[in-house]
Design a protein around this motif. Structure first.
Motif, PDB file in Angstrom:
ATOM      1  N   THR A  71     -57.568  -4.137  20.817  1.00 19.51           N
ATOM      2  CA  THR A  71     -56.652  -5.268  20.684  1.00 19.51           C
ATOM      3  C   THR A  71     -56.025  -5.274  19.298  1.00 19.51           C
ATOM      4  O   THR A  71     -56.548  -4.644  18.375  1.00 19.51           O
ATOM      5  CB  THR A  71     -57.393  -6.601  20.958  1.00 19.51           C
ATOM      6  OG1 THR A  71     -56.461  -7.658  21.047  1.00 19.51           O
ATOM      7  CG2 THR A  71     -58.423  -6.897  19.878  1.00 19.51           C
ATOM      8  N   ASP A  72     -54.916  -5.969  19.165  1.00 19.98           N
ATOM      9  CA  ASP A  72     -54.214  -6.079  17.884  1.00 19.98           C
ATOM     10  C   ASP A  72     -54.123  -7.531  17.449  1.00 19.98           C
ATOM     11  O   ASP A  72     -54.044  -8.442  18.285  1.00 19.98           O
ATOM     12  CB  ASP A  72     -52.782  -5.537  17.991  1.00 19.98           C
ATOM     13  CG  ASP A  72     -52.740  -4.026  18.127  1.00 19.98           C
ATOM     14  OD1 ASP A  72     -53.699  -3.352  17.703  1.00 19.98           O
ATOM     15  OD2 ASP A  72     -51.736  -3.519  18.659  1.00 19.98           O
ATOM     16  N   HIS A  73     -54.095  -7.721  16.126  1.00 19.66           N
ATOM     17  CA  HIS A  73     -53.846  -9.042  15.541  1.00 19.66           C
ATOM     18  C   HIS A  73     -52.906  -8.861  14.350  1.00 19.66           C
ATOM     19  O   HIS A  73     -53.309  -8.329  13.318  1.00 19.66           O
ATOM     20  CB  HIS A  73     -55.147  -9.702  15.081  1.00 19.66           C
ATOM     21  CG  HIS A  73     -54.913 -10.945  14.271  1.00 19.66           C
ATOM     22  ND1 HIS A  73     -54.449 -12.108  14.844  1.00 19.66           N
ATOM     23  CD2 HIS A  73     -55.035 -11.188  12.947  1.00 19.66           C
ATOM     24  CE1 HIS A  73     -54.320 -13.025  13.890  1.00 19.66           C
ATOM     25  NE2 HIS A  73     -54.672 -12.489  12.736  1.00 19.66           N
ATOM     26  N   PRO A  74     -51.625  -9.274  14.500  1.00 18.75           N
ATOM     27  CA  PRO A  74     -50.728  -9.215  13.348  1.00 18.75           C
ATOM     28  C   PRO A  74     -51.069 -10.349  12.378  1.00 18.75           C
ATOM     29  O   PRO A  74     -51.280 -11.483  12.794  1.00 18.75           O
ATOM     30  CB  PRO A  74     -49.341  -9.410  13.962  1.00 18.75           C
ATOM     31  CG  PRO A  74     -49.579 -10.064  15.280  1.00 18.75           C
ATOM     32  CD  PRO A  74     -50.979  -9.732  15.710  1.00 18.75           C
ATOM     33  N   CYS A  75     -51.179 -10.018  11.094  1.00 23.17           N
ATOM     34  CA  CYS A  75     -51.511 -11.009  10.069  1.00 23.17           C
ATOM     35  C   CYS A  75     -50.510 -10.852   8.934  1.00 23.17           C
ATOM     36  O   CYS A  75     -50.625  -9.923   8.133  1.00 23.17           O
ATOM     37  CB  CYS A  75     -52.935 -10.806   9.581  1.00 23.17           C
ATOM     38  SG  CYS A  75     -53.482 -12.050   8.408  1.00 23.17           S
ATOM     39  N   VAL A  76     -49.518 -11.723   8.910  1.00 21.11           N
ATOM     40  CA  VAL A  76     -48.394 -11.619   7.980  1.00 21.11           C
ATOM     41  C   VAL A  76     -47.794 -10.224   8.175  1.00 21.11           C
ATOM     42  O   VAL A  76     -47.376  -9.893   9.272  1.00 21.11           O
ATOM     43  CB  VAL A  76     -48.815 -11.946   6.531  1.00 21.11           C
ATOM     44  CG1 VAL A  76     -47.606 -12.065   5.627  1.00 21.11           C
ATOM     45  CG2 VAL A  76     -49.616 -13.240   6.477  1.00 21.11           C
ATOM     46  N   VAL A  88     -57.262  -2.002   9.394  1.00 22.52           N
ATOM     47  CA  VAL A  88     -56.253  -2.922   8.879  1.00 22.52           C
ATOM     48  C   VAL A  88     -55.273  -2.116   8.035  1.00 22.52           C
ATOM     49  O   VAL A  88     -55.674  -1.459   7.071  1.00 22.52           O
ATOM     50  CB  VAL A  88     -56.895  -4.039   8.024  1.00 22.52           C
ATOM     51  CG1 VAL A  88     -55.849  -5.066   7.633  1.00 22.52           C
ATOM     52  CG2 VAL A  88     -58.056  -4.686   8.755  1.00 22.52           C
ATOM     53  N   ARG A  89     -53.975  -2.189   8.421  1.00 18.42           N
ATOM     54  CA  ARG A  89     -52.947  -1.437   7.688  1.00 18.42           C
ATOM     55  C   ARG A  89     -51.766  -2.332   7.407  1.00 18.42           C
ATOM     56  O   ARG A  89     -51.374  -3.134   8.247  1.00 18.42           O
ATOM     57  CB  ARG A  89     -52.465  -0.249   8.513  1.00 18.42           C
ATOM     58  CG  ARG A  89     -53.474   0.829   8.670  1.00 18.42           C
ATOM     59  CD  ARG A  89     -52.836   2.035   9.351  1.00 18.42           C
ATOM     60  NE  ARG A  89     -53.763   3.134   9.391  1.00 18.42           N
ATOM     61  CZ  ARG A  89     -54.040   3.832  10.467  1.00 18.42           C
ATOM     62  NH1 ARG A  89     -53.465   3.555  11.607  1.00 18.42           N
ATOM     63  NH2 ARG A  89     -54.891   4.826  10.424  1.00 18.42           N
ATOM     64  N   GLY A  90     -51.192  -2.148   6.234  1.00 20.65           N
ATOM     65  CA  GLY A  90     -49.989  -2.890   5.880  1.00 20.65           C
ATOM     66  C   GLY A  90     -49.782  -2.869   4.378  1.00 20.65           C
ATOM     67  O   GLY A  90     -50.517  -2.202   3.656  1.00 20.65           O
ATOM     68  N   PRO A  91     -48.799  -3.615   3.934  1.00 24.20           N
ATOM     69  CA  PRO A  91     -48.511  -3.605   2.500  1.00 24.20           C
ATOM     70  C   PRO A  91     -49.607  -4.249   1.642  1.00 24.20           C
ATOM     71  O   PRO A  91     -49.779  -3.891   0.485  1.00 24.20           O
ATOM     72  CB  PRO A  91     -47.207  -4.396   2.390  1.00 24.20           C
ATOM     73  CG  PRO A  91     -47.108  -5.180   3.648  1.00 24.20           C
ATOM     74  CD  PRO A  91     -47.859  -4.409   4.692  1.00 24.20           C
ATOM     75  N   ALA A  92     -50.377  -5.174   2.223  1.00 27.32           N
ATOM     76  CA  ALA A  92     -51.402  -5.863   1.435  1.00 27.32           C
ATOM     77  C   ALA A  92     -52.789  -5.246   1.579  1.00 27.32           C
ATOM     78  O   ALA A  92     -53.623  -5.388   0.691  1.00 27.32           O
ATOM     79  CB  ALA A  92     -51.458  -7.339   1.821  1.00 27.32           C
TER      80      ALA A  92
END
Length: 147
Positions: free
Chosen positions: A103-108, A130-134
């Motif tokens: 499953t996925d959860h977008p967080c900001v 968890v992947r992203g700019p932060a």
């Protein structure tokens, strides 16, 4: 694939007390941490389970008390669950009927991708990437049912 344990009813399977061990790796900095504690899935008024986790989180060698609360509600399909944060915001769906769920959860701007696997009647695990700019993290958690 014999490595997964199908669960007819996700909420019934989770009910009870579990010993928890979680490793946290920050891939950007190389820092590693560890959480050890207990998760209790108890009855929730109106149906579902209240997930209360407490224990000790060690980060940069410093131990701190840590806790979180989630709500596991009956899902849209029989045997599944919808997970929300304590304040009611949606977190993710959960379907353990095959013994495995992604499953996925977008967080900001970051994306949490979770993989849930049931090993047997008393052991299951989660792996969150968890992947992203932060954030650039891997969180691996093992659960073992307490008698």
């Amino acid at each position: 694939m014999g490595e997964f344990w199908p669960v007819p009813d996700t909420l019934a399977f989770l009910a009870g007390t579990w010993r928890v061990e979680r490793s946290v790796r920050d891939l950007a900095s190389g820092t590693e941490g560890r959480f050890e504690g207990t998760t209790v899935f108890g009855p929730l008024d109106g149906g579902g389970l209240l997930h209360e986790e407490s224990g000790t989180f060690v980060w940069h060698g410093v131990p701190r008390p840590a806790e979180r609360t989630l709500r596991f509600l009956p899902g849209r399909r029989p045997g599944t669950a919808d997970v929300t944060f304590a304040d009611g915001r949606p977190f993710h769906d959960l379907d353990l009927t095959s013994g495995r769920h992604v499953t996925d959860h977008p967080c900001v701007a970051d994306l949490y991708r979770g993989e849930f696997t049931v090993r047997d009647a008393d052991r299951w695990r989660t792996l969150w990437r968890v992947r992203g700019p932060a954030k650039d993290l891997v969180l691996s958690t093992g659960y073992m049912r307490e008698a």
